[in-house]
Design an enzyme around this catalytic site. Sequence first.
Site, short mmCIF file in Angstrom:
data_model
loop_
_atom_site.label_atom_id
_atom_site.label_comp_id
_atom_site.label_asym_id
_atom_site.label_seq_id
_atom_site.Cartn_x
_atom_site.Cartn_y
_atom_site.Cartn_z
N CYS A 94 0.82 -1.20 0.00
CA CYS A 94 0.00 0.00 0.00
C CYS A 94 0.87 1.26 0.00
O CYS A 94 1.53 1.54 -0.99
CB CYS A 94 -0.99 -0.05 1.17
SG CYS A 94 -2.45 0.99 0.93
N HIS A 191 -3.57 -5.99 1.61
CA HIS A 191 -3.37 -6.25 3.02
C HIS A 191 -3.93 -7.65 3.29
O HIS A 191 -4.24 -8.39 2.37
CB HIS A 191 -4.14 -5.23 3.86
CG HIS A 191 -3.67 -3.81 3.66
ND1 HIS A 191 -2.50 -3.32 4.21
CD2 HIS A 191 -4.23 -2.77 2.98
CE1 HIS A 191 -2.36 -2.04 3.89
NE2 HIS A 191 -3.39 -1.68 3.13
#
Length: 239
Positions: A94, A191
């Site tokens: 991310c 994630h």
Amino acid sequence: MSTESLRIVWIYPDLLSTYGDRGNLLILARRAMQRGVPVEVAEVRSDHPLPHSADIYLIGGGEDGPQALGAQRLLADGGLHRAVARGSVVFGVCAGYQLLGTSFFAKGAKCAGLELLDLQSDRGPSRAVGELAGDIDPRLGVPQLSGFENHGGRTHLGPGVSPLARVTAGVGNDGTYEGAWRGKLLGTYAHGPALARNPALADLLLRWALGVNNLPPLNDTWAERLRSERKTAVAAGRP
């Protein structure tokens, strides 16, 4: 497998650590030790110099302010660039993925990235939140990507980098591709944590770090159950 320790560094846990990304560190260490590889782990805060002699470096997700500060400190430190030059593995998630590129946006301002991957990130028309899946580049020999995304960025790849996967669910980089890789550097928006949901991806990073083509298999029953459950949920349109 080896008497030498595998050295893993988690970069700036005080700045970049969201959505359980520390789990990637735990998964790598556990999977190495299960195969008899000694592991040394260092969690290096942003006010400390970054060692440049480790085997694997992990960068997690974070909010805009910490992401921008992390990029500034990594650029000033130079340790990660020296590590990449000597062949270390880097895995960014991310915000950590974005800062590996040439630029990204934080709080409306364009920020300089580390320029380790040929990509740049900006803001998308909406936030990407939910399950993320994709068919991973077959050259990597890894099954379909499974993860969870929560980001407002869109990432554009240059010719010097390859997409990690073609999106089958979610947004990823741009709704078509997800993540990027070059050499021993790999980034993703996933994630979950990513390496818990994708044990074969964890083993890929370990193989790169250890310089081997294969690793002894492990019992991944629980990981495969999770992957199967999430795949079924995505197919049914459930969150």
